[in-house]
Write an enzyme that holds these catalytic residues in place. Structure first.
Site, mmCIF file in Angstrom:
data_model
loop_
_atom_site.group_PDB
_atom_site.id
_atom_site.type_symbol
_atom_site.label_atom_id
_atom_site.label_comp_id
_atom_site.label_asym_id
_atom_site.label_seq_id
_atom_site.Cartn_x
_atom_site.Cartn_y
_atom_site.Cartn_z
ATOM 1 N N ILE A 83 -14.068 11.285 2.667
ATOM 2 C CA ILE A 83 -13.947 9.728 2.371
ATOM 3 C C ILE A 83 -12.885 9.485 3.422
ATOM 4 O O ILE A 83 -11.427 9.714 2.290
ATOM 5 C CB ILE A 83 -13.870 9.337 1.442
ATOM 6 C CG1 ILE A 83 -15.145 10.098 0.442
ATOM 7 C CG2 ILE A 83 -14.446 7.669 1.290
ATOM 8 C CD1 ILE A 83 -16.983 9.625 0.705
ATOM 9 N N CYS A 136 0.643 -1.644 -0.165
ATOM 10 C CA CYS A 136 0.133 0.150 -0.370
ATOM 11 C C CYS A 136 0.284 1.028 -0.422
ATOM 12 O O CYS A 136 2.372 1.159 0.143
ATOM 13 C CB CYS A 136 -0.716 -0.014 1.573
ATOM 14 S SG CYS A 136 -1.926 1.337 1.742
ATOM 15 N N CYS A 181 -14.288 4.585 13.357
ATOM 16 C CA CYS A 181 -14.843 4.187 14.848
ATOM 17 C C CYS A 181 -13.317 5.438 15.748
ATOM 18 O O CYS A 181 -11.972 5.857 15.575
ATOM 19 C CB CYS A 181 -14.013 2.349 15.084
ATOM 20 S SG CYS A 181 -14.562 2.540 16.729
ATOM 21 N N THR A 194 0.899 4.070 1.902
ATOM 22 C CA THR A 194 0.833 4.025 3.274
ATOM 23 C C THR A 194 1.889 3.143 3.968
ATOM 24 O O THR A 194 4.052 3.544 4.550
ATOM 25 C CB THR A 194 -0.244 3.450 3.829
ATOM 26 O OG1 THR A 194 -1.041 3.692 4.088
ATOM 27 C CG2 THR A 194 0.176 3.419 5.627
ATOM 28 N N ARG A 245 1.000 5.494 -15.548
ATOM 29 C CA ARG A 245 0.050 5.594 -15.271
ATOM 30 C C ARG A 245 -1.191 5.594 -15.934
ATOM 31 O O ARG A 245 -2.485 5.457 -15.682
ATOM 32 C CB ARG A 245 -0.786 6.072 -13.791
ATOM 33 C CG ARG A 245 0.327 5.755 -12.754
ATOM 34 C CD ARG A 245 0.898 6.880 -11.771
ATOM 35 N NE ARG A 245 1.336 6.244 -10.207
ATOM 36 C CZ ARG A 245 1.515 6.857 -8.965
ATOM 37 N NH1 ARG A 245 1.275 7.842 -8.778
ATOM 38 N NH2 ARG A 245 1.875 6.215 -7.486
ATOM 39 N N HIS A 251 5.111 5.311 2.842
ATOM 40 C CA HIS A 251 5.991 6.079 3.575
ATOM 41 C C HIS A 251 6.026 5.175 5.161
ATOM 42 O O HIS A 251 6.848 6.250 5.488
ATOM 43 C CB HIS A 251 4.388 6.793 4.141
ATOM 44 C CG HIS A 251 3.676 7.561 3.298
ATOM 45 N ND1 HIS A 251 4.000 9.248 3.168
ATOM 46 C CD2 HIS A 251 2.114 7.349 2.019
ATOM 47 C CE1 HIS A 251 2.781 9.520 2.349
ATOM 48 N NE2 HIS A 251 2.159 8.448 1.905
ATOM 49 N N LEU A 257 -10.894 11.762 -0.575
ATOM 50 C CA LEU A 257 -9.752 10.281 -0.306
ATOM 51 C C LEU A 257 -8.380 11.091 -0.884
ATOM 52 O O LEU A 257 -8.041 10.361 0.698
ATOM 53 C CB LEU A 257 -9.628 9.439 -1.137
ATOM 54 C CG LEU A 257 -8.961 8.103 -0.657
ATOM 55 C CD1 LEU A 257 -10.252 8.063 0.629
ATOM 56 C CD2 LEU A 257 -8.946 7.428 -1.620
#
Lengths: 349, 349, 349, 349
Positions: free
Chosen positions: C295, C46, C115, C48, C208, C51, C270
């Site tokens: 989002i 991902c 949450c 993430t 891309r 990162h 997003l």
């Protein structure tokens, strides 16, 4: 089908760029086949009128003098055009002053209040600070018998409040309203009537805070002294407000709204900031899943039915919002009080 | 983490097919790792309990004796399982009695109240007409301090009312409620709190009509004497009710709902008719564009938050709905009054 | 109920603050009663993870080494806890890696993805760049037989795309997607499958843009060369895009979104901007009545059913999005290609 | 602004109660200020026209001869009234034939298709089975250049299909369509284009089942032979259809819909049953939480934009639905084929 409506009338007009207005004599307007002529009975002063009176940057760009201003009123129909089928002389009406095209995508999909081709009477064309006004049948709103017609003269700002409150779920929600101008104040009883579990107003002016209490605010905070986000969180078990209504246009208020809103909350924006604002999209919108929505005008005509119902049912009492009455001749006094902030709605008779 | 909860307790059980219930001694339930044991403090009698007591056709098909019935209550946690993380001994709770699977499509898409694999405690498994009950942590609802816990013992039917009222837009809408049983009566203040412009109740029993007035009904009609559709149309400027809530299950009432509803109105069905009903799809649903919706249970747990908010804000006063109190030993008196129709909610202490 | 799962396993861990990761040997995790142990079969990298690998500012603030990273995968259950009821050894699953509390307001009202108490596995706790992972039953998602399980290893980003596309009306709408990372690319076939009349991608990288065409983009624009708002307006009869999906986090892209969107359009955010952004609330949000929405994550579990349906029906072909495969030992090559931008999704086997 | 439009024209009229129609000569209509005169180029036969031709019970009650029937068409504007502002001579248009009041509650709240005062041209007033027709500007729909105008002549039934499909969520949903008349058939590609994961048609006629396959149905069932609910459940993993579109009006089909729908599913009713129908409210609507909705007409004009988008984007191919072409003089052949059921849409040129 006609009254004695030829001749001259008085009108409050912006004659030239610059501060002030002039009360002058002009021709009574001639109606088109789909229009009616209305004798204006009461008028109300909008914040927009104050901007035009002051001649600020926005006015200088938008207004083309000479023009008769004013767009909040009620009156009596005195003449109807040949292609008008649902109104007659003597009917008591107010009106949506956004004259729209009914042919663009927005008009044809339930969003006429965002019409690409809108002409706003009293801004882009002659308005109602005059003895008479000509308006299309499609824009009229019949004042129900159960309602004091003076209240119909503030349906325009009341409709802004109703539109903003009703732009998402309301029942059982905690509301924070930022800014206690007439629309912010009007939003208080509307939110309560629509089921809000709590309504908190943030406003600096003492006069307006007191008016807010009269209109039913559960709490009024002073953002110059109170830690608004902290108190809102305390009042909502640490969650924050379910709904924030931004009605001040002030950058500090907008920031406080982001600090005070619950995750996944609704943040409805009506107040117009004078300048661009810097916000942290990640922290303030994306991670907490905030719904930010721009609101303007009134939904045509869902909002208008809602206004009628709130008043007829007695769930909303708008009376205290009307705080001053003047003759049209005394318009300068009226405008100066409006500019002071120490007023609710001001009526010109 | 445990109290002295071994041993025996009293329980009101259906021991065999047929009318009546028996107050017997049974083992205190043993909890699973995700469950808590609750000492029941107050219980309320549901229409479902009356059906089981009478042993009607529905009961004979659904209930497998022996079983402890009852599903409306509040109590205090006296023991928590090893895998319970958010509750502790001493917490005051009520609970959703639909024990659901959390794995079916409905559970995993916000519709757990329609779970394919639901077990209803007090119907399919042992309920709360007993000294103790064992329930999963996921089903618990903490009673807020601001709320009289006795009211929490009627959250189950109150939740039916809130679910039905809130199943579509409410603010500024005219409501017609068909049937003045406890859920129909509870729907009155909920609809008003959620912004209804008008609430009309149609109900035959004088006792219930009076209770409805106490709870805030604007109009109460007697369908055995009044022409309900005609009066509803008169009260709504000829349009009909925006929302009809069917809470009687009676074929004549359902028919009157179709005669009384506005075009494109919402018709929410909660009352359970005993038999199939003949309706004119073309005239009653298709041409007028009616939205007919089946409602059952409570949304888990949106409805529960809404209940809390309606009570905490003071917008709904449920107190008058609780009309009788009995000791559990006197259950037969309590059930007979329930069957008479001359009662709101009946509490067993 | 158990396999031979005691002992050691390999795991890709951040051992200390700073760049890089280490492939080390650790204990196979022990499961809790509600958990299962899963043998991980394929993993996906991902943004993430990139990162964290780079150790940027966000990572330095959020990650507490040592921790096993990674959160996109599929695998086979090899052990189930005593309180797991719906899964068994041998089941092929992927999982939602947001471990949530199921007790906060958001969890209990259909917004568990927001949450208050979330623990993200692979970020806040040990993730799936390892031979085994322990996860709660409530987080599992069974991979349907009709779906190539490799695709299940990218359900996490695919779910971000589905969540964003499906956050408002889709059929007949013109979409502009800003940013062609894997989520932006995945959003293309999803929008098309959900009825988009047109999908335009704005992205600089040639690699891309080509991938976007393969995945079904109607138009690909290069914001470094093309006048994006002008072309979008031309392609949409002067109206602008009905829906803008911001998936780049880039300030210039966000600005272009405001210039390209239709009045009353939906602007879904997003992509995470690194810094605050200055926007003109009046002109960009309020007057045009824009709906701006933050989002994140995936709706639990509506989004997951939608993913299944898009793939099972054949309406979405995700295969071309997976462009590279590596052994876990070659993770450094994999991460470097990921950082280059010249990749879709990269699988670690 | 006018063409040579004085004089006489041919028109297909119901001259007297009873079967059949007559092709007669009548005056070309004179337009009102807000109307245009349109030279009709192609017309299509609706099921309603077949009812009027046959003169069934509904027709006998509704139709007041003499009247020119027909309401599906496209044509060219040949004259515009003095108060028409957005169309000019030469424009190619079709039209919504529900002429509405724009002043009732329904018209003013986005539900003009349910107008209290509607006049349907071709039913209540002269229609388009004639050389010319006069229509209000507000009813016109400009045919986009990208669309074959012949398709615009079936926008009325296509719009019924689009309205019904789009009356709830569509993407990733399994659809069951009951009845393969032209609207049922048109709903197939619309549902697919709007993201349906599966479309099943139930229809007896072989001709229509074949047409349904051409139009993209995933499965076609014959309710006289197949166990429709059983097969639908098998195809949907035991759940049932997410959405049922009732387009037959047949009692047995309606019953099969209730047997085939998933819990909490959407059941949209468009087909008009000839008689009242008996249903089990408890089992079929209330316990499973079904949403039943009556649909008629087309949303003005959201549905029309959707139609344009489905065709312009190429996502819906309507061409195969037009199966027959006749000269207007050969109307009797055309109507007899229409009555046989062995046709899609039939064009009169």
């Amino acid at each position: 089908m006609t009254a004695n409506t030829e001749g001259k009338m008085k009108a409050l007009r912006k004659m030239n760029p610059g501060k002030g207005l002039q009360l002058v004599e002009v021709d009574i307007p001639r109606i088109k086949p789909q229009e009616v002529l209305i004798k204006v009975i009461k008028r109300s002063i909008c914040g927009t009128d104050l901007h035009i009176y002051k001649w600020d940057e926005w006015s200088a760009n938008r207004i083309k003098p000479p023009v008769t201003i004013g767009h909040e009123f009620y009156g009596e129909i005195v003449e109807v055009g040949s292609e008008v089928f649902h109104y007659k002389v003597g009917d008591i009406v107010t009106a949506e002053m956004h004259v729209v095209c009914y042919q663009c995508y927005l008009c044809r999909t339930g969003k006429a209040h965002l019409c690409e081709n809108v002409v706003i009477k009293g801004v882009d064309g002659d308005g109602i600070f005059a003895d008479y006004v000509a308006l299309p049948e499609m824009n009229l709103w019949r004042v129900p018998k159960e309602i004091d017609p003076e209240l119909a003269s503030i349906y325009d700002p009341f409709g802004n409040a109703v539109h903003t409150v009703m732009a998402g779920p309301t029942a059982g929600k905690a509301f924070l309203i930022l800014g206690g101008g007439p629309i912010g104040i009007a939003a208080i009883p509307v939110a309560k009537a629509a089921g809000a579990s709590m309504v908190i107003l943030s406003e600096i002016t003492e006069y307006r805070k007191n008016l807010a209490k009269t209109m039913g605010a559960d709490y009024t905070l002073d953002p110059s002294k109170d830690d608004v986000p902290k108190i809102v969180k305390e009042l909502t078990h640490g969650e924050g407000a379910d709904v924030v209504l931004e009605m001040s246009g002030h950058p500090a208020a907008i920031e406080q709204g982001f600090r005070s809103i619950r995750k996944s909350g609704r943040y409805s924006l009506l107040g117009i900031p004078a300048k661009p604002i810097t916000i942290n999209f990640a922290k303030d919108i994306i991670f907490p899943g905030i719904q930010l929505q721009g609101i303007n005008g009134r939904i045509m005509f869902d909002t208008w039915y809602q206004m009628d119902q709130f008043l007829i049912s007695g769930k909303v009492d708008l009376k205290p919002l009307i705080t001053h009455h003047f003759k049209m001749e005394d318009f300068e006094k009226a405008f100066e009080i409006g500019l002071s902030g120490n007023a609710g709605k001001i009526i010109l008779e």
